[in-house]
Design a protein around this motif. Structure first.
Motif, PDB file in Angstrom:
ATOM      1  N   HIS A 182      -4.386  10.549 -11.586  1.00  0.00           N
ATOM      2  CA  HIS A 182      -3.599  11.385 -10.680  1.00  0.00           C
ATOM      3  C   HIS A 182      -3.798  12.879 -10.884  1.00  0.00           C
ATOM      4  O   HIS A 182      -3.374  13.672 -10.055  1.00  0.00           O
ATOM      5  N   VAL A 183      -4.420  13.265 -11.993  1.00  0.00           N
ATOM      6  CA  VAL A 183      -4.589  14.710 -12.243  1.00  0.00           C
ATOM      7  C   VAL A 183      -6.069  15.086 -12.391  1.00  0.00           C
ATOM      8  O   VAL A 183      -6.618  15.828 -11.571  1.00  0.00           O
ATOM      9  N   THR A 184      -6.699  14.553 -13.429  1.00  0.00           N
ATOM     10  CA  THR A 184      -8.067  15.001 -13.738  1.00  0.00           C
ATOM     11  C   THR A 184      -9.059  14.608 -12.655  1.00  0.00           C
ATOM     12  O   THR A 184      -9.831  15.447 -12.177  1.00  0.00           O
ATOM     13  N   LEU A 185      -9.037  13.330 -12.268  1.00  0.00           N
ATOM     14  CA  LEU A 185     -10.032  12.859 -11.294  1.00  0.00           C
ATOM     15  C   LEU A 185      -9.931  13.593  -9.945  1.00  0.00           C
ATOM     16  O   LEU A 185     -10.966  14.060  -9.432  1.00  0.00           O
ATOM     17  N   PRO A 186      -8.722  13.716  -9.372  1.00  0.00           N
ATOM     18  CA  PRO A 186      -8.666  14.458  -8.092  1.00  0.00           C
ATOM     19  C   PRO A 186      -9.186  15.888  -8.211  1.00  0.00           C
ATOM     20  O   PRO A 186      -9.852  16.393  -7.307  1.00  0.00           O
ATOM     21  N   LEU A 187      -8.877  16.526  -9.347  1.00  0.00           N
ATOM     22  CA  LEU A 187      -9.341  17.901  -9.523  1.00  0.00           C
ATOM     23  C   LEU A 187     -10.850  17.967  -9.780  1.00  0.00           C
ATOM     24  O   LEU A 187     -11.497  18.976  -9.491  1.00  0.00           O
ATOM     25  N   ALA A 188     -11.383  16.878 -10.338  1.00  0.00           N
ATOM     26  CA  ALA A 188     -12.825  16.864 -10.640  1.00  0.00           C
ATOM     27  C   ALA A 188     -13.662  16.408  -9.447  1.00  0.00           C
ATOM     28  O   ALA A 188     -14.900  16.500  -9.484  1.00  0.00           O
ATOM     29  N   LEU A 189     -12.993  15.912  -8.415  1.00  0.00           N
ATOM     30  CA  LEU A 189     -13.738  15.343  -7.283  1.00  0.00           C
ATOM     31  C   LEU A 189     -14.786  16.292  -6.674  1.00  0.00           C
ATOM     32  O   LEU A 189     -15.893  15.861  -6.346  1.00  0.00           O
ATOM     33  N   PRO A 190     -14.460  17.591  -6.504  1.00  0.00           N
ATOM     34  CA  PRO A 190     -15.506  18.470  -5.918  1.00  0.00           C
ATOM     35  C   PRO A 190     -16.803  18.441  -6.714  1.00  0.00           C
ATOM     36  O   PRO A 190     -17.886  18.367  -6.136  1.00  0.00           O
ATOM     37  N   GLY A 191     -16.701  18.471  -8.045  1.00  0.00           N
ATOM     38  CA  GLY A 191     -17.918  18.434  -8.873  1.00  0.00           C
ATOM     39  C   GLY A 191     -18.624  17.103  -8.777  1.00  0.00           C
ATOM     40  O   GLY A 191     -19.854  17.030  -8.690  1.00  0.00           O
ATOM     41  N   ILE A 192     -17.829  16.024  -8.762  1.00  0.00           N
ATOM     42  CA  ILE A 192     -18.428  14.682  -8.680  1.00  0.00           C
ATOM     43  C   ILE A 192     -19.126  14.507  -7.337  1.00  0.00           C
ATOM     44  O   ILE A 192     -20.278  14.055  -7.272  1.00  0.00           O
ATOM     45  N   VAL A 193     -18.421  14.886  -6.262  1.00  0.00           N
ATOM     46  CA  VAL A 193     -18.999  14.667  -4.919  1.00  0.00           C
ATOM     47  C   VAL A 193     -20.218  15.563  -4.701  1.00  0.00           C
ATOM     48  O   VAL A 193     -21.221  15.131  -4.120  1.00  0.00           O
ATOM     49  N   THR A 194     -20.125  16.795  -5.195  1.00  0.00           N
ATOM     50  CA  THR A 194     -21.278  17.688  -5.039  1.00  0.00           C
ATOM     51  C   THR A 194     -22.503  17.106  -5.747  1.00  0.00           C
ATOM     52  O   THR A 194     -23.597  17.034  -5.192  1.00  0.00           O
ATOM     53  N   GLY A 195     -22.291  16.645  -6.986  1.00  0.00           N
ATOM     54  CA  GLY A 195     -23.404  16.052  -7.735  1.00  0.00           C
ATOM     55  C   GLY A 195     -23.896  14.776  -7.082  1.00  0.00           C
ATOM     56  O   GLY A 195     -25.101  14.524  -6.997  1.00  0.00           O
ATOM     57  N   ALA A 196     -22.944  13.966  -6.591  1.00  0.00           N
ATOM     58  CA  ALA A 196     -23.335  12.708  -5.945  1.00  0.00           C
ATOM     59  C   ALA A 196     -24.132  12.983  -4.661  1.00  0.00           C
ATOM     60  O   ALA A 196     -25.114  12.290  -4.372  1.00  0.00           O
ATOM     61  N   PHE A 197     -23.710  14.021  -3.926  1.00  0.00           N
ATOM     62  CA  PHE A 197     -24.434  14.349  -2.696  1.00  0.00           C
ATOM     63  C   PHE A 197     -25.859  14.824  -3.015  1.00  0.00           C
ATOM     64  O   PHE A 197     -26.829  14.395  -2.378  1.00  0.00           O
ATOM     65  N   LEU A 198     -25.971  15.680  -4.028  1.00  0.00           N
ATOM     66  CA  LEU A 198     -27.316  16.139  -4.424  1.00  0.00           C
ATOM     67  C   LEU A 198     -28.169  14.958  -4.880  1.00  0.00           C
ATOM     68  O   LEU A 198     -29.359  14.861  -4.555  1.00  0.00           O
ATOM     69  N   THR A 199     -27.547  14.049  -5.626  1.00  0.00           N
ATOM     70  CA  THR A 199     -28.267  12.850  -6.074  1.00  0.00           C
ATOM     71  C   THR A 199     -28.754  12.044  -4.869  1.00  0.00           C
ATOM     72  O   THR A 199     -29.910  11.612  -4.811  1.00  0.00           O
ATOM     73  N   PHE A 200     -27.861  11.868  -3.907  1.00  0.00           N
ATOM     74  CA  PHE A 200     -28.200  11.095  -2.702  1.00  0.00           C
ATOM     75  C   PHE A 200     -29.386  11.729  -1.979  1.00  0.00           C
ATOM     76  O   PHE A 200     -30.363  11.052  -1.635  1.00  0.00           O
ATOM     77  N   VAL A 201     -29.308  13.045  -1.786  1.00  0.00           N
ATOM     78  CA  VAL A 201     -30.353  13.746  -1.028  1.00  0.00           C
ATOM     79  C   VAL A 201     -31.701  13.659  -1.747  1.00  0.00           C
ATOM     80  O   VAL A 201     -32.731  13.335  -1.139  1.00  0.00           O
ATOM     81  N   LEU A 202     -31.682  13.930  -3.058  1.00  0.00           N
ATOM     82  CA  LEU A 202     -32.940  13.936  -3.807  1.00  0.00           C
ATOM     83  C   LEU A 202     -33.514  12.533  -3.956  1.00  0.00           C
ATOM     84  O   LEU A 202     -34.726  12.333  -3.910  1.00  0.00           O
ATOM     85  N   CYS A 203     -32.627  11.562  -4.130  1.00  0.00           N
ATOM     86  CA  CYS A 203     -33.074  10.188  -4.371  1.00  0.00           C
ATOM     87  C   CYS A 203     -33.673   9.569  -3.109  1.00  0.00           C
ATOM     88  O   CYS A 203     -34.743   8.957  -3.154  1.00  0.00           O
ATOM     89  N   ILE A 204     -33.022   9.765  -1.987  1.00  0.00           N
ATOM     90  CA  ILE A 204     -33.481   9.088  -0.774  1.00  0.00           C
ATOM     91  C   ILE A 204     -34.815   9.680  -0.269  1.00  0.00           C
ATOM     92  O   ILE A 204     -35.576   9.021   0.436  1.00  0.00           O
ATOM     93  N   GLY A 205     -35.096  10.907  -0.683  1.00  0.00           N
ATOM     94  CA  GLY A 205     -36.342  11.531  -0.237  1.00  0.00           C
ATOM     95  C   GLY A 205     -37.465  11.452  -1.249  1.00  0.00           C
ATOM     96  O   GLY A 205     -38.551  11.965  -1.022  1.00  0.00           O
TER      97      GLY A 205
END
Lengths: 283, 350
Positions: free
Chosen positions: A200-223
């Motif tokens: 309820h505290v750490t994960l919601p606040l960490a989501l921007p970093g997780i999603v940003t990294g996950a998005f970069l991973t997705f973009v680099l991996c699929i290409g």
């Protein structure tokens, strides 16, 4: 300074970035879009407006299969990388003393210093039937004969995860380190368990970093072309591999461009799905 | 001396030097075997020039690069023997005078005038050839089994095979296994060839490019490479003598690479000298034993410059038999090429 002069000054500041974006993104993208509407008649490129290349996606099963394979591998890599990177980033941010954090991060990204291709071939040797993994398992008596690990989707995912865990660790760490410890202290004072504090505290606040990294991973991996080509053993083809085949002998730039546009469409959908949490300024 | 003449003189000298520097450089678009310093340095030293080399993979990629270049950017092109006509159609190759080329010294089967000329005009010359056949580890498989394609991809070797990742030679081998000549492959044969490919694919652990196939064979990941040959195992022979190759009873696919001068070259004379060097006996011996991959020299006189060990690895004495039992790469027209490539990709995705 007059308003006009101020506007000109503003344009002067943004002009380099604008010209860069136009020259290296907008113009190539438009050319690629136009190329995807052209056709290859025999071996002659014919410019025009045709959806024939996109129609091939529905007519040729291996093209659809390549899209599915790319998506399956990319999603697997993204999820596994996040699951491995978060604890690592969390340990570095919260458990490692501040004076050792730089060293810990340096060690985490050390594999970045070697060539991507060399690293992929190294994994091929590690996962080979007579490689380190099989020999270790045989030596421990856990296997009676070597198992096939190289030239499989498992090998491709392993190679990717090794690379992207480093990237994700950095993005998640950059986010976690900005969180005030008072949030977690307050949650604990209010009676929250460690698990509740995380959820309820750490994960919601960490989501921007997780999603940003996950998005970069997705973009680099699929290409990516190199890892599936070396570690996957062509036992299944991803979209970048199919694009390379189109270009290699036949120079079918129209079909290759259409496939590249499809990839961009998938990446755009991924962006839209994650845009709510994307905070590149947190990096 | 006043300042103006000094400036003029220095700029003239700079221009002359720049011109000289340009005249001393040759730009060649090549396969990796031409990047061996042992091949290039003697030419550079003999002519006092610098040869700039760029590797490529796939005729399509090379033609696209050349078409997007300015006239004069490139001087020499190395190209798949069956694709010379494509480069000629695209206006990329300049005519060569056959009198400049020692084709009389070549193995007759690889002169391939019909491939290297269009409408009676010669545009390229064969420089190297070899076979896409069966490479294997003699310590791990029964060499007798490698003499028949049907047993090569039989259940006995399930999971121990790698297939060379290029559809033309592999489909050529599949056709030969079914008694179809590579030159006769047509749309009606694709179903039969597809059946063989599916069997082959089901038995294979991987479909690999040159380096990956060599790695797989050398590390024991696989014991057989379908589509391999001397170009795959020769560079490994010193360290692993069990890695060898054979031509099975159904025969093998023969590959050949050609070299020509690029139309619009700014150094046509130097480019021609380079071509002549490459097809000379000395150049041929060096090209045949390039560190990237070995292959038979087109010029039979290269044998005078090869050691007995090198000739043994190249199977020099067996060439008359091998040439008689091999068939040239399939050379499909554009439409058949699409169908063959689609079939290949469908097979890989199975």
């Amino acid at each position: 300074m007059t308003a006009r002069a101020e506007r000109m000054r503003g344009w002067g500041f943004v002009a380099p970035a604008l010209i860069w974006t136009l020259a290296f993104f907008v113009v190539p993208f438009l050319v690629m879009g136009a190329m995807s509407l052209a056709t290859l008649e025999g071996r002659t490129l014919v410019w025009g407006v045709s959806l024939a290349n996109y129609a091939e996606l529905t007519e040729k099963a291996y093209l659809w299969r390549a899209i599915l394979v790319s998506l399956e591998i990319t999603l697997t890599v993204t999820v596994v990388s996040v699951l491995l990177a978060y604890p690592l980033a969390s340990i570095i941010a919260f458990r490692v003393p501040p004076r050792w954090q730089r060293l810990a991060l340096l060690l985490a990204i050390l594999p970045f210093w070697t060539s991507y291709v060399v690293r992929s071939y190294a994994w091929l040797l590690v996962l080979a039937r007579e490689g380190v993994v099989n020999q270790a398992l045989l030596g421990l008596g856990l296997l009676s004969e070597p198992v096939t690990l190289a030239n499989t989707r498992f090998a491709t995912v392993t190679g990717f995860v090794h690379f992207f865990v480093m990237l994700l660790t950095l993005t998640i760490y950059a986010n976690l380190i900005q969180l005030s410890p008072n949030y977690r202290r307050a949650a604990t004072d209010l009676g929250a368990s460690a698990f509740q504090t995380f959820c309820h505290v750490t994960l919601p606040l960490a989501l921007p970093g997780i999603v940003t990294g996950a998005f970069l991973t997705f973009v680099l991996c699929i290409g990516d072309y190199v890892t599936p080509q070396i570690l996957g053993g062509n036992t299944e083809l991803t979209v970048p591999q199919v694009i390379m085949v189109q270009l290699g002998r036949r120079a079918d730039f129209p079909l290759a461009s259409a496939l590249a546009i499809v990839l961009m469409g998938i990446v755009t959908l991924a962006y839209l799905a994650s845009a709510r949490w994307l905070r590149l300024d947190r990096l | 001396m006043t300042r103006l003449p000094a400036l003029l003189l220095s700029s003239a000298a700079a221009t002359a030097l720049t011109g000289a520097a340009h005249a001393q450089e040759l730009n060649a678009l090549v396969w990796c075997d031409h990047t061996d310093p042992a091949l290039i340095e003697p030419f550079e030293a003999a002519h006092g020039v610098k040869v700039n080399l760029r590797e490529y993979e796939g005729t399509g990629a090379a033609l696209a690069l050349l078409e997007q270049s300015r006239p004069g950017d490139w001087d020499v092109l190395v190209i798949d023997g069956i694709d010379v006509f494509r480069a000629v159609e695209a206006g990329i190759l300049a005519p060569l005078d056959p009198a400049d080329l020692p084709t009389g010294d070549f193995f007759p089967e690889v002169v391939m005038a019909e491939n290297n000329s269009v409408d009676g005009v010669t545009y390229a010359v064969t420089e190297k050839f070899g076979y896409n056949t069966i490479s294997y580890n003699a310590a791990k498989v029964d060499p007798a089994d490698m003499e028949n394609l049907a047993t090569v991809w039989s259940e006995k070797y399930d999971g121990r095979i790698s297939i060379y990742d290029y559809y033309l030679p592999v489909m050529g081998l599949a056709a030969m296994a079914e008694g179809i000549a590579t030159a006769d492959i047509g749309p009606d044969d694709l179903e039969t060839i597809g059946g063989v490919l599916s069997t082959m694919r089901a038995r294979a652990a991987s479909v690999a490019g040159v380096v990956a196939a060599q790695t797989a064979l050398a590390t024991g990941e696989v014991d057989i490479v379908v589509g391999g040959g001397e170009w795959l195992t020769a560079v490994l022979a010193g360290e692993q003598p069990d890695l060898t190759w054979t031509i099975p009873e159904q025969g093998a696919v023969r590959w050949a690479q050609s070299i020509g001068v690029v139309a619009g070259s700014e150094n046509p004379d130097l480019a021609l000298e380079f071509v002549k060097y490459i097809v000379s006996p000395e150049g041929q011996a060096r090209l045949a034993t390039s560190s990237c991959f070995w292959g038979m020299p087109a010029n039979a006189k290269a044998g005078d410059f090869l050691s007995e060990d090198q000739k043994a690895i190249l199977r020099w004495d067996s060439q008359p038999d091998y040439l008689a039992r091999s068939q040239l790469y399939p050379a499909p027209d554009a439409d058949l090429d699409i169908e063959m490539q689609d079939l290949w990709l469908e097979t890989l995705q199975q």
